[in-house]
Design a protein around this motif. Structure first.
Motif, short mmCIF file in Angstrom:
data_model
loop_
_atom_site.label_atom_id
_atom_site.label_comp_id
_atom_site.label_asym_id
_atom_site.label_seq_id
_atom_site.Cartn_x
_atom_site.Cartn_y
_atom_site.Cartn_z
N MET A 104 21.34 -6.86 -1.65
CA MET A 104 20.80 -6.20 -2.83
C MET A 104 19.59 -6.96 -3.38
SD MET A 104 22.38 -3.43 -3.00
CE MET A 104 21.77 -2.81 -4.54
N GLY A 105 19.67 -8.29 -3.39
CA GLY A 105 18.53 -9.08 -3.85
C GLY A 105 17.32 -8.87 -2.96
N ASN A 106 17.54 -8.88 -1.64
CA ASN A 106 16.45 -8.67 -0.69
C ASN A 106 15.87 -7.27 -0.81
OD1 ASN A 106 16.68 -11.26 0.29
ND2 ASN A 106 17.96 -10.68 2.01
N ILE A 107 16.73 -6.29 -0.94
CA ILE A 107 16.26 -4.91 -1.03
C ILE A 107 15.51 -4.69 -2.34
CG2 ILE A 107 17.05 -2.51 -1.30
CD1 ILE A 107 19.18 -3.16 0.82
N GLN A 108 15.98 -5.32 -3.40
CA GLN A 108 15.28 -5.19 -4.68
C GLN A 108 13.88 -5.79 -4.59
OE1 GLN A 108 17.13 -7.26 -7.92
NE2 GLN A 108 15.78 -6.38 -9.45
N ARG A 109 13.76 -6.96 -3.99
CA ARG A 109 12.46 -7.60 -3.84
C ARG A 109 11.55 -6.77 -2.93
NH1 ARG A 109 8.35 -9.71 -5.90
NH2 ARG A 109 7.22 -11.16 -4.59
N LEU A 110 12.11 -6.26 -1.84
CA LEU A 110 11.34 -5.42 -0.93
C LEU A 110 10.87 -4.15 -1.63
CD1 LEU A 110 10.29 -4.96 1.94
CD2 LEU A 110 12.51 -3.96 2.50
N PHE A 111 11.74 -3.56 -2.45
CA PHE A 111 11.37 -2.37 -3.21
C PHE A 111 10.22 -2.68 -4.16
CE2 PHE A 111 11.78 0.25 -7.03
CZ PHE A 111 11.68 1.51 -6.48
N GLN A 112 10.27 -3.82 -4.83
CA GLN A 112 9.20 -4.19 -5.74
C GLN A 112 7.88 -4.37 -5.00
OE1 GLN A 112 10.75 -7.72 -7.56
NE2 GLN A 112 11.85 -6.61 -9.15
N LEU A 113 7.93 -5.03 -3.85
CA LEU A 113 6.71 -5.24 -3.07
C LEU A 113 6.13 -3.92 -2.57
CD1 LEU A 113 7.70 -8.41 -1.03
CD2 LEU A 113 6.07 -8.28 -2.92
N GLU A 114 7.00 -3.04 -2.07
CA GLU A 114 6.52 -1.76 -1.57
C GLU A 114 6.02 -0.88 -2.72
OE1 GLU A 114 9.65 -0.22 0.93
OE2 GLU A 114 8.49 -0.82 2.69
N LEU A 115 6.64 -1.00 -3.90
CA LEU A 115 6.16 -0.24 -5.05
C LEU A 115 4.76 -0.70 -5.43
CD1 LEU A 115 6.75 1.86 -7.24
CD2 LEU A 115 7.72 0.01 -8.61
N GLU A 116 4.53 -2.01 -5.45
CA GLU A 116 3.20 -2.53 -5.75
C GLU A 116 2.19 -2.05 -4.73
OE1 GLU A 116 3.33 -6.78 -6.06
OE2 GLU A 116 4.87 -6.72 -7.63
N ARG A 117 2.57 -2.12 -3.44
CA ARG A 117 1.67 -1.68 -2.38
C ARG A 117 1.38 -0.18 -2.50
NH1 ARG A 117 3.91 -1.54 3.51
NH2 ARG A 117 4.73 0.36 2.64
N THR A 118 2.40 0.60 -2.80
CA THR A 118 2.24 2.04 -2.93
C THR A 118 1.33 2.38 -4.11
OG1 THR A 118 4.39 2.46 -1.94
CG2 THR A 118 3.49 4.21 -3.31
N LEU A 119 1.54 1.71 -5.23
CA LEU A 119 0.70 1.98 -6.39
C LEU A 119 -0.76 1.60 -6.12
CD1 LEU A 119 3.03 0.85 -9.31
CD2 LEU A 119 2.42 3.19 -8.64
N THR A 120 -0.96 0.48 -5.45
CA THR A 120 -2.32 0.06 -5.13
C THR A 120 -2.99 1.05 -4.18
OG1 THR A 120 -1.69 -2.26 -5.40
CG2 THR A 120 -3.70 -1.82 -4.17
N ALA A 121 -2.27 1.46 -3.14
CA ALA A 121 -2.84 2.43 -2.19
C ALA A 121 -3.07 3.77 -2.87
CB ALA A 121 -1.92 2.60 -0.99
N GLY A 122 -2.17 4.18 -3.75
CA GLY A 122 -2.33 5.44 -4.48
C GLY A 122 -3.56 5.42 -5.38
N LYS A 123 -3.75 4.30 -6.08
CA LYS A 123 -4.94 4.17 -6.94
C LYS A 123 -6.21 4.25 -6.10
CE LYS A 123 -2.71 1.28 -10.42
NZ LYS A 123 -2.63 -0.10 -10.97
N ARG A 124 -6.20 3.59 -4.95
CA ARG A 124 -7.39 3.63 -4.10
C ARG A 124 -7.66 5.05 -3.59
NH1 ARG A 124 -6.53 -1.93 -0.62
NH2 ARG A 124 -6.88 -3.33 -2.37
N LEU A 125 -6.60 5.75 -3.23
CA LEU A 125 -6.78 7.13 -2.76
C LEU A 125 -7.34 8.02 -3.87
CD1 LEU A 125 -3.62 7.76 -0.58
CD2 LEU A 125 -5.99 7.88 0.15
#
Length: 164
Positions: free
Chosen positions: A60-81
């Motif tokens: 759960m700790g690993n998945i939570q951290r992975l979710f946070q990282l992917e959320l940041e990446r998704t938001l950054t890519a979405g803003k760029r798009l």
């Protein structure tokens, strides 16, 4: 009151085996073989439960951290798009028309053919649009939570295997 007696017993005896037996209570009291067998299976069960809980907590700790990282990446890519899409409307139109028109005029000047000039004009526009579309396709896979989904499936499988 019983906890205090167990705590004293484990403090006095530094043997880890004696501490283990003192924690689950199977070594205190009667000395028959039946109580040590049930204590052993209870101890084994408790160890499996503890291992499972530790595994779940780690996942759960690993998945939570992975979710946070992917959320940041998704938001950054979405803003760029979004920025790219907004740029393509006014700037893209003006830039394409002026660049393609200029290159078309240069092609017309050297070829003295209006058809070749217009063809160059259209081909340059198509090449620019394809470049933007390819870059957008490169950014789209960065949207979403594929790694989180994969890790979550692995965690569920590992927990299921541990429980069995």
């Amino acid at each position: 009151m019983g906890n205090g007696e167990k705590r004293q017993g484990t403090d006095q005896n530094s043997d880890p085996t004696a501490q283990q037996r003192g924690r689950d209570g199977s070594a205190e009291g009667s000395g028959n073989g039946d109580s040590s067998d049930t204590g052993g299976s209870l101890e084994e069960t408790m160890a499996r439960v503890e291992a499972t809980l530790t595994l779940i907590t780690a996942w759960m700790g690993n998945i939570q951290r992975l979710f946070q990282l992917e959320l940041e990446r998704t938001l950054t890519a979405g803003k760029r798009l979004i920025i790219l899409q907004l740029m393509l409307v006014p700037l893209g139109t003006a830039l394409l028309v002026s660049l393609c028109g200029g290159i078309g005029l240069i092609a017309y000047y050297f070829s003295q053919s209006i058809y070749i000039g217009f063809l160059v004009f259209v081909l340059i526009q198509i090449a620019l649009f394809l470049g933007v579309l390819l870059y957008q396709q490169k950014l789209r896979p960065l949207l979403g939570f594929e790694e989180t989904k994969r890790q979550l499936k692995e965690a569920i499988q590992d927990v299921a295997e541990t429980i069995k």
